[in-house]
Motif scaffolding. Structure first.
Motif, PDB file in Angstrom:
ATOM      1  N   ALA A 136     -37.559 -77.673   4.008  1.00 16.24           N
ATOM      2  CA  ALA A 136     -37.981 -79.100   3.811  1.00 16.24           C
ATOM      3  C   ALA A 136     -39.262 -79.247   3.596  1.00 16.24           C
ATOM      4  O   ALA A 136     -39.768 -80.093   2.696  1.00 16.24           O
ATOM      5  N   ARG A 137     -40.155 -78.425   4.251  1.00 14.58           N
ATOM      6  CA  ARG A 137     -41.826 -78.771   4.015  1.00 14.58           C
ATOM      7  C   ARG A 137     -42.151 -77.892   2.787  1.00 14.58           C
ATOM      8  O   ARG A 137     -43.376 -77.793   2.613  1.00 14.58           O
ATOM      9  N   GLY A 138     -41.308 -77.180   2.176  1.00 11.71           N
ATOM     10  CA  GLY A 138     -41.903 -76.368   1.159  1.00 11.71           C
ATOM     11  C   GLY A 138     -41.969 -75.099   1.375  1.00 11.71           C
ATOM     12  O   GLY A 138     -42.683 -74.161   0.397  1.00 11.71           O
ATOM     13  N   VAL A 139     -41.758 -74.335   2.483  1.00  9.00           N
ATOM     14  CA  VAL A 139     -41.656 -73.125   2.867  1.00  9.00           C
ATOM     15  C   VAL A 139     -40.785 -72.214   1.991  1.00  9.00           C
ATOM     16  O   VAL A 139     -39.677 -72.692   2.087  1.00  9.00           O
ATOM     17  N   ALA A 140     -40.922 -71.077   1.533  1.00  7.87           N
ATOM     18  CA  ALA A 140     -40.065 -70.403   0.999  1.00  7.87           C
ATOM     19  C   ALA A 140     -38.902 -70.025   1.788  1.00  7.87           C
ATOM     20  O   ALA A 140     -39.551 -69.927   3.068  1.00  7.87           O
ATOM     21  N   ASP A 141     -37.939 -69.425   1.460  1.00 10.46           N
ATOM     22  CA  ASP A 141     -36.581 -69.130   2.329  1.00 10.46           C
ATOM     23  C   ASP A 141     -36.840 -67.873   3.329  1.00 10.46           C
ATOM     24  O   ASP A 141     -36.763 -67.983   4.662  1.00 10.46           O
TER      25      ASP A 141
END
Length: 192
Positions: A136-141
């Protein structure tokens, strides 16, 4: 026996862990747990659907706290810095009862395959909550999953050391979880 007393949920957890340690998980009944906690069997079922759920009491709250701490980490935080914020948030909610319960809980879990399975699921749930918060913070999976697994392991290692430590020290759990995360970060860097 009173119909309702404050702290019934906590007393049920403590009673169950003690009984699991004394006579084993399989040898413990819901009736025995309720009696030891000083509540009725129906009170037990108001708090827990069955005795297996006693081990994961508070898991939803713990996962929520971890996710909130990650979500509120400063902008620009690395995934592991955000996880450290989640660990701090969750650790701040752990008090003397949690610390005292730790060694007894570990003993009960070690003695039961079913409780070991529930404990493993608890770790999976914590990691999933952290991974979702990181994504949700934009970190890749992939980095989110790796950081969350490290966070779950750091929480487990930190809690074990904190709850096994000298009872006279009143150091908060957060220092232990942060130290465990630092150790894991250094170990990962050494992997090459």
């Amino acid at each position: 026996m009173a119909r309702w007393e404050p702290g019934a949920r906590e007393r049920l957890v403590l009673a169950a862990v003690d009984l699991f340690s004394e006579q084993g998980y399989d040898g413990t009944t819901v009736t025995q747990i309720a009696e030891r906690a000083g509540v009725t069997k129906s009170t037990f079922f108001r708090h827990f659907p069955d005795k297996r759920e006693l081990l994961v009491a508070g898991q939803e709250t713990l996962s929520r706290l971890l996710a909130e701490g990650i979500a509120e980490a400063p902008a620009g935080s690395t995934p592991l810095e955000a996880v450290a914020e989640g660990l701090a948030r969750a650790s701040d909610e752990m008090g003397p009862m949690n610390r005292a319960l730790g060694p007894r809980l570990r003993a009960a879990v070690a003695a039961s395959a079913e409780l070991r399975e529930r404990d493993a699921l608890k770790s999976v749930g914590m990691a999933a909550a952290m991974a979702e918060a990181l994504v949700a913070r934009g970190v890749a999976d992939a980095p989110a999953r790796l950081a969350s697994e490290m966070g779950a392991l750091a929480f487990k290692r930190g809690f074990e050391r904190w709850s096994s430590g000298d009872r006279s020290d009143d150091d908060p759990l957060a220092g232990y979880t942060r130290a465990a995360l630092t150790e894991l970060r250094e170990a990962a860097a050494a992997l090459g």
